[in-house]
Design a protein around this motif. Structure first.
Motif, mmCIF file in Angstrom:
data_model
loop_
_atom_site.group_PDB
_atom_site.id
_atom_site.type_symbol
_atom_site.label_atom_id
_atom_site.label_comp_id
_atom_site.label_asym_id
_atom_site.label_seq_id
_atom_site.Cartn_x
_atom_site.Cartn_y
_atom_site.Cartn_z
ATOM 1 N N ARG A 4 0.838 -1.199 0.000
ATOM 2 C CA ARG A 4 0.000 0.000 0.000
ATOM 3 C C ARG A 4 0.873 1.248 0.000
ATOM 4 O O ARG A 4 1.589 1.523 0.961
ATOM 5 C CB ARG A 4 -0.910 -0.009 1.225
ATOM 6 C CG ARG A 4 -1.921 -1.159 1.236
ATOM 7 C CD ARG A 4 -2.488 -1.429 2.612
ATOM 8 N NE ARG A 4 -1.442 -1.895 3.526
ATOM 9 C CZ ARG A 4 -1.660 -2.310 4.753
ATOM 10 N NH1 ARG A 4 -2.870 -2.318 5.254
ATOM 11 N NH2 ARG A 4 -0.661 -2.723 5.509
ATOM 12 N N LEU A 5 0.803 1.989 -1.100
ATOM 13 C CA LEU A 5 1.538 3.244 -1.227
ATOM 14 C C LEU A 5 0.564 4.394 -1.026
ATOM 15 O O LEU A 5 -0.352 4.599 -1.820
ATOM 16 C CB LEU A 5 2.192 3.342 -2.607
ATOM 17 C CG LEU A 5 2.916 4.662 -2.923
ATOM 18 C CD1 LEU A 5 4.070 4.917 -1.943
ATOM 19 C CD2 LEU A 5 3.423 4.670 -4.365
ATOM 20 N N GLY A 6 0.735 5.132 0.063
ATOM 21 C CA GLY A 6 -0.116 6.280 0.319
ATOM 22 C C GLY A 6 0.357 7.472 -0.489
ATOM 23 O O GLY A 6 1.558 7.721 -0.594
ATOM 24 N N LEU A 7 -0.578 8.188 -1.070
ATOM 25 C CA LEU A 7 -0.273 9.402 -1.834
ATOM 26 C C LEU A 7 -0.953 10.578 -1.162
ATOM 27 O O LEU A 7 -2.161 10.538 -0.903
ATOM 28 C CB LEU A 7 -0.776 9.268 -3.273
ATOM 29 C CG LEU A 7 -0.742 10.543 -4.132
ATOM 30 C CD1 LEU A 7 0.701 10.974 -4.395
ATOM 31 C CD2 LEU A 7 -1.481 10.329 -5.448
ATOM 32 N N THR A 8 -0.188 11.617 -0.872
ATOM 33 C CA THR A 8 -0.785 12.803 -0.274
ATOM 34 C C THR A 8 -0.005 14.035 -0.700
ATOM 35 O O THR A 8 1.056 13.953 -1.324
ATOM 36 C CB THR A 8 -0.867 12.679 1.264
ATOM 37 O OG1 THR A 8 -1.772 13.668 1.767
ATOM 38 C CG2 THR A 8 0.503 12.840 1.925
ATOM 39 N N GLY A 9 -0.521 15.187 -0.337
ATOM 40 C CA GLY A 9 0.098 16.458 -0.686
ATOM 41 C C GLY A 9 -0.896 17.564 -0.426
ATOM 42 O O GLY A 9 -2.114 17.343 -0.476
ATOM 43 N N SER A 10 -0.414 18.719 -0.153
ATOM 44 C CA SER A 10 -1.295 19.854 0.135
ATOM 45 C C SER A 10 -2.041 20.281 -1.130
ATOM 46 O O SER A 10 -1.692 19.880 -2.243
ATOM 47 C CB SER A 10 -0.488 21.020 0.697
ATOM 48 O OG SER A 10 0.126 20.654 1.911
ATOM 49 N N ILE A 11 -3.051 21.121 -0.947
ATOM 50 C CA ILE A 11 -3.851 21.608 -2.065
ATOM 51 C C ILE A 11 -2.960 22.253 -3.135
ATOM 52 O O ILE A 11 -2.017 22.983 -2.826
ATOM 53 C CB ILE A 11 -4.917 22.612 -1.567
ATOM 54 C CG1 ILE A 11 -5.821 23.048 -2.725
ATOM 55 C CG2 ILE A 11 -4.281 23.817 -0.856
ATOM 56 C CD1 ILE A 11 -7.011 23.889 -2.294
ATOM 57 N N GLY A 12 -3.253 21.949 -4.386
ATOM 58 C CA GLY A 12 -2.532 22.570 -5.499
ATOM 59 C C GLY A 12 -1.179 21.984 -5.807
ATOM 60 O O GLY A 12 -0.447 22.522 -6.642
ATOM 61 N N MET A 13 -0.818 20.870 -5.183
ATOM 62 C CA MET A 13 0.511 20.297 -5.393
ATOM 63 C C MET A 13 0.571 19.311 -6.575
ATOM 64 O O MET A 13 1.648 18.878 -6.964
ATOM 65 C CB MET A 13 0.995 19.589 -4.123
ATOM 66 C CG MET A 13 1.254 20.529 -2.960
ATOM 67 S SD MET A 13 2.492 21.801 -3.357
ATOM 68 C CE MET A 13 2.953 22.333 -1.691
ATOM 69 N N GLY A 14 -0.585 18.932 -7.136
ATOM 70 C CA GLY A 14 -0.579 18.027 -8.274
ATOM 71 C C GLY A 14 -0.851 16.583 -7.932
ATOM 72 O O GLY A 14 -0.465 15.672 -8.671
ATOM 73 N N LYS A 15 -1.551 16.372 -6.828
ATOM 74 C CA LYS A 15 -1.805 15.008 -6.358
ATOM 75 C C LYS A 15 -2.679 14.216 -7.327
ATOM 76 O O LYS A 15 -2.391 13.055 -7.632
ATOM 77 C CB LYS A 15 -2.444 15.071 -4.967
ATOM 78 C CG LYS A 15 -2.626 13.738 -4.283
ATOM 79 C CD LYS A 15 -3.043 13.930 -2.844
ATOM 80 C CE LYS A 15 -4.268 14.798 -2.709
ATOM 81 N NZ LYS A 15 -5.442 14.287 -3.469
ATOM 82 N N SER A 16 -3.762 14.832 -7.794
ATOM 83 C CA SER A 16 -4.688 14.125 -8.686
ATOM 84 C C SER A 16 -4.007 13.747 -10.000
ATOM 85 O O SER A 16 -4.212 12.646 -10.520
ATOM 86 C CB SER A 16 -5.919 14.980 -8.962
ATOM 87 O OG SER A 16 -6.649 15.205 -7.774
ATOM 88 N N ALA A 17 -3.198 14.667 -10.527
ATOM 89 C CA ALA A 17 -2.486 14.375 -11.775
ATOM 90 C C ALA A 17 -1.497 13.231 -11.582
ATOM 91 O O ALA A 17 -1.344 12.371 -12.454
ATOM 92 C CB ALA A 17 -1.750 15.626 -12.258
ATOM 93 N N THR A 18 -0.850 13.201 -10.426
ATOM 94 C CA THR A 18 0.099 12.122 -10.130
ATOM 95 C C THR A 18 -0.626 10.793 -9.999
ATOM 96 O O THR A 18 -0.173 9.765 -10.516
ATOM 97 C CB THR A 18 0.873 12.439 -8.838
ATOM 98 O OG1 THR A 18 1.555 13.700 -8.996
ATOM 99 C CG2 THR A 18 1.895 11.356 -8.531
#
Length: 204
Positions: A4-18
């Motif tokens: 399980r690789l968790g993906l996170t990041g603050s708003i506007g950092m490009g999380k959805s695109a990643t």
């Protein structure tokens, strides 16, 4: 067992695109925001739970009335915490369903905006944080329709600071260098996993 690789990041950092880059490469992706939207939809299960907390939160079609909820939590952090606590078990159940459905997959990506804030990093084998310089983040977010500097600052106040996320991450992906560079880094992550069965980046 699925890694399980968790993906996170603050708003506007490009999380959805990643996340989409992983999805295009055949990696199962759990999207916490989509899970919440499904719970809030008619028959999704959130409305009765929220109605018990906030009378009027259940709309006539069986969905959760977001406007009623927004007004109830505006300037009331205590109510916001209660709302999040009520919904969290339903979100966890959605996540468990996703993992059960993908239990044969060697690797799964779990896109969770509030990963550190909810303690969900403890359930991950590794965490990938997407990041960018503060000025890039600010320009991206303020370009969104309806976004204001005040709203942006309020969102940031609820999130773990980017510097802390970077320090706690197993891998930091800087999205400010453009899509080709991000795509190449996703490839590097997957290559490392295929070769070693783990994901981790040497700290500078």
């Amino acid at each position: 067992m699925t890694y399980r690789l968790g993906l996170t990041g603050s708003i506007g950092m490009g999380k959805s695109a990643t996340a989409e880059m992983f999805r295009k490469r055949g990696i199962p992706v759990y999207d916490a925001d989509v899970a919440v939207a499904e719970l809030y939809a008619p028959g999704g299960g959130a409305a009765p739970v929220l109605e018990a907390l906030i009378p009027g939160a259940a709309a006539s079609d069986g969905s959760a009335d977001r406007e009623v909820l927004r007004k109830a939590v505006l300037g009331n952090p205590g109510m916001l915490k209660k709302l999040e606590a009520a919904i969290h078990p339903l979100v966890l159940a959605k996540r468990a369903e996703f993992l059960a459905a993908n239990r044969e997959a060697p690797l799964a990506l779990l896109d969770i905006p509030l990963l550190y804030e909810t303690g969900s990093e403890r359930e991950m084998e590794a965490v990938l944080v997407v990041s960018a310089p503060a000025e890039v983040q600010r320009a991206r977010v303020l370009a969104r329709p309806g976004m204001t500097p005040e709203r942006f600052e309020a969102i940031l106040a609820r999130q773990t600071p980017d510097a802390e996320k970077r320090a706690r991450a197993d891998w930091v992906l800087d999205t400010s260098r453009g899509f080709p560079a991000a795509e190449a880094e996703v490839e590097a992550i997957l290559a490392q996993f295929r070769a070693t069965g783990r994901i981790g980046q040497e700290k500078p």
